[in-house]
Design a protein around this motif. Structure first.
Motif, PDB file in Angstrom:
ATOM      1  N   ALA A 113     -55.977 -90.500 -46.777  1.00 46.73           N
ATOM      2  CA  ALA A 113     -57.071 -90.561 -45.438  1.00 46.73           C
ATOM      3  C   ALA A 113     -56.867 -91.822 -43.990  1.00 46.73           C
ATOM      4  O   ALA A 113     -56.961 -91.499 -43.053  1.00 46.73           O
ATOM      5  CB  ALA A 113     -58.356 -90.833 -46.010  1.00 46.73           C
ATOM      6  N   SER A 168     -56.439 -90.888 -40.387  1.00 44.56           N
ATOM      7  CA  SER A 168     -56.899 -91.303 -39.624  1.00 44.56           C
ATOM      8  C   SER A 168     -56.738 -92.838 -38.518  1.00 44.56           C
ATOM      9  O   SER A 168     -57.348 -92.842 -37.518  1.00 44.56           O
ATOM     10  CB  SER A 168     -58.512 -91.824 -39.991  1.00 44.56           C
ATOM     11  N   THR A 207     -55.885 -95.209 -40.142  1.00 44.88           N
ATOM     12  CA  THR A 207     -56.406 -96.628 -39.948  1.00 44.88           C
ATOM     13  C   THR A 207     -55.761 -97.616 -40.445  1.00 44.88           C
ATOM     14  O   THR A 207     -54.115 -96.955 -41.697  1.00 44.88           O
ATOM     15  CB  THR A 207     -57.737 -96.397 -41.283  1.00 44.88           C
ATOM     16  N   LEU A 230     -63.371 -95.939 -45.539  1.00 38.63           N
ATOM     17  CA  LEU A 230     -62.800 -94.629 -46.567  1.00 38.63           C
ATOM     18  C   LEU A 230     -62.812 -94.545 -47.484  1.00 38.63           C
ATOM     19  O   LEU A 230     -63.590 -93.643 -48.006  1.00 38.63           O
ATOM     20  CB  LEU A 230     -61.416 -94.831 -46.081  1.00 38.63           C
ATOM     21  N   MET A 275     -64.717 -91.032 -48.094  1.00 38.36           N
ATOM     22  CA  MET A 275     -63.878 -89.680 -48.242  1.00 38.36           C
ATOM     23  C   MET A 275     -63.931 -89.100 -49.079  1.00 38.36           C
ATOM     24  O   MET A 275     -64.475 -89.081 -50.460  1.00 38.36           O
ATOM     25  CB  MET A 275     -62.614 -90.139 -48.644  1.00 38.36           C
TER      26      MET A 275
END
Ligand code: DC
Length: 220
Positions: A43, A47, A49, A60, A64
């Motif tokens: 994730a 994204s 991150t 997250l 998530m």
């Protein structure tokens, strides 16, 4: 509380396969805690991150949308079963696992898997931190060389390229990171049964876990 069997061990030790087979034999639920760390890593990659402590990564971990259906893993409703097991995500998940605040954000999600009639949970800290009162704790391991060779065969079977010496280096680096970190490091708990599968088939390992569980279940 429903019973828990905690199976911890290093990367590519076969603990996931053994844990799934034991869960199936007992009709228990199964928690692949590594998949949650892998989910955070994936994730984050999707994204943009950064893999550092800070509210974004923890958010997250806490929010998530990850779901399991048999062998299939969904992240944000997309199938990520193979993507989540790539070498890049394995490495990133090990980095994510070293961040204490992320570990904290995942505790409640992991404990929620404890449902009747019971749970088999695999990871690094199932017996030490997440389910410290588990009725049975197993530390499942194998020689690093043997683990790298199993991983190599898996990748080749999937039609992917694999290099033994790179895989071995990667596994040793992950072992080191997972074991020396301050937050819930990989360790064999004193009350865990050691199961070395270097020269043991999956079937034999599953049988040993089931036999031990049948024995401890008798203890009042
Ligand atoms: O079990 P696995 O190989 O899928 O786990 C991937 C990484 O996730 C592992 O290198 C460290 C982290 N992890 C963790 O820190 N704690 C867990 N309980 C499970 C996995």
């Amino acid at each position: 509380m429903p019973p828990v069997i905690a199976i911890d061990g290093p990367s590519a030790s076969g603990k996931g396969t053994v844990a799934q087979r034991v869960a199936h034999a007992l009709g228990f639920h199964y928690l692949d805690s590594g998949a949650l760390y892998r989910g955070v890593a994936l994730a984050a990659a999707k994204s943009g991150t950064k893999l550092i402590a800070g509210t974004a990564l923890e958010r997250l971990a806490a929010t998530m949308d990850i779901a399991f259906s048999g062998d299939i893993i969904y992240l944000n409703q997309m199938i990520v079963t193979d993507e989540i097991r790539s070498e890049a995500i394995s490495e990133a998940a090990s980095m994510v696992g070293a961040i204490a605040s992320v570990r904290l954000a995942l505790i409640a999600r992991q404990r929620a898997f404890r449902q009747p009639p019971g749970l088999v949970a695999d990871g690094r800290d199932m017996g030490s931190t997440i389910f410290p009162a588990a009725g049975l704790k197993i530390y499942l391991t194998a020689d690093a060389q043997e683990r790298a060779s199993r991983r190599c065969k898996q990748l080749i079977a999937k039609g992917l390229s694999a290099n033994m010496s790179t895989l071995l280096q990667d596994i040793l680096a992950r072992d080191e990171r997972d074991s020396v970190r301050a937050a819930a490091p990989l360790q064999k708990c004193k009350d865990a049964m050691l199961l070395d599968t270097t020269n043991l088939s999956i079937d034999a390992a599953v049988e040993q876990v089931l036999a031990r569980y049948a024995a401890v279940k008798q203890v009042p």
